[in-house]
Design a protein around this motif. Structure first.
Motif, mmCIF file in Angstrom:
data_model
loop_
_atom_site.group_PDB
_atom_site.id
_atom_site.type_symbol
_atom_site.label_atom_id
_atom_site.label_comp_id
_atom_site.label_asym_id
_atom_site.label_seq_id
_atom_site.Cartn_x
_atom_site.Cartn_y
_atom_site.Cartn_z
ATOM 1 N N ASP A 22 0.834 -1.205 0.000
ATOM 2 C CA ASP A 22 0.000 0.000 0.000
ATOM 3 C C ASP A 22 0.872 1.261 0.000
ATOM 4 O O ASP A 22 0.622 2.196 -0.772
ATOM 5 N N ASN A 25 2.512 1.612 -3.384
ATOM 6 C CA ASN A 25 1.545 2.045 -4.399
ATOM 7 C C ASN A 25 1.237 3.530 -4.278
ATOM 8 O O ASN A 25 1.128 4.232 -5.289
ATOM 9 N N TRP A 26 1.070 4.029 -3.053
ATOM 10 C CA TRP A 26 0.806 5.463 -2.877
ATOM 11 C C TRP A 26 2.021 6.295 -3.274
ATOM 12 O O TRP A 26 1.871 7.378 -3.858
ATOM 13 N N CYS A 30 2.164 9.136 -6.205
ATOM 14 C CA CYS A 30 2.719 10.497 -6.074
ATOM 15 C C CYS A 30 3.452 10.892 -7.348
ATOM 16 O O CYS A 30 3.317 12.010 -7.832
ATOM 17 N N VAL A 52 -1.815 14.170 -3.627
ATOM 18 C CA VAL A 52 -1.538 12.831 -3.098
ATOM 19 C C VAL A 52 -0.633 12.929 -1.875
ATOM 20 O O VAL A 52 -0.872 12.282 -0.852
ATOM 21 N N LYS A 56 -1.649 11.684 1.953
ATOM 22 C CA LYS A 56 -1.068 10.423 2.421
ATOM 23 C C LYS A 56 0.286 10.547 3.118
ATOM 24 O O LYS A 56 0.835 9.544 3.554
ATOM 25 N N ASP A 59 0.843 8.750 6.446
ATOM 26 C CA ASP A 59 0.597 7.314 6.507
ATOM 27 C C ASP A 59 1.879 6.489 6.597
ATOM 28 O O ASP A 59 1.897 5.443 7.225
ATOM 29 N N ILE A 63 6.051 7.266 1.711
ATOM 30 C CA ILE A 63 5.110 8.083 0.933
ATOM 31 C C ILE A 63 5.474 9.555 1.084
ATOM 32 O O ILE A 63 5.492 10.306 0.098
#
Length: 128
Positions: A22, A25-26, A30, A52, A56, A59, A63
């Protein structure tokens, strides 16, 4: 932050939360969100990474790092295109910069999806 793309975000691996798919992927999103600039040229190339990253960044540190990197690169490219297009060289170089932008965005997306901390070349580090 180190400029070496193969070093971890922290000195100790124990401090780094698990790099989940996850988070990767984020981080990839970006970078890829900058391609919105192909649809709406100009500011859209850094609005995507900005949105983005802002949503995020808390998180996961990966990221946050890759979001800042994508945002810095897109702001740098916008500055370069405006300066070269309007002041110095002209449209052919601006078109070349757009192609270079696309190539580096794809490379960064692939690297970040693989969990590698990617650093764009020619980037002004405006956001730390």
């Amino acid at each position: 932050m180190s400029d070496n793309p193969h070093q971890p975000l922290y000195q100790s691996e124990e401090q780094l939360p698990e790099l989940t798919s996850d988070a990767r992927n984020w981080a990839m999103l970006c970078h890829l969100s900058a391609l919105a600039g192909l649809i709406a040229p100009g500011v859209a190339m850094f609005i995507g990474p900005l949105v983005v990253w802002l949503l995020k960044r808390n998180d996961h540190p990966f990221i946050d790092d890759q979001g800042k990197e994508a945002l810095n690169f897109q702001i740098s490219m916008l500055i370069y295109v405006v300066l070269l297009c309007c002041i110095v060289i002209g449209i052919p170089i601006a078109i070349l910069l757009v192609v270079v932008n696309i190539v580096f965005v794809v490379i960064a997306a692939v690297k970040s999806n693989g969990g590698v901390v990617y650093r764009y070349p020619m980037t002004l580090r405006l956001i730390h």
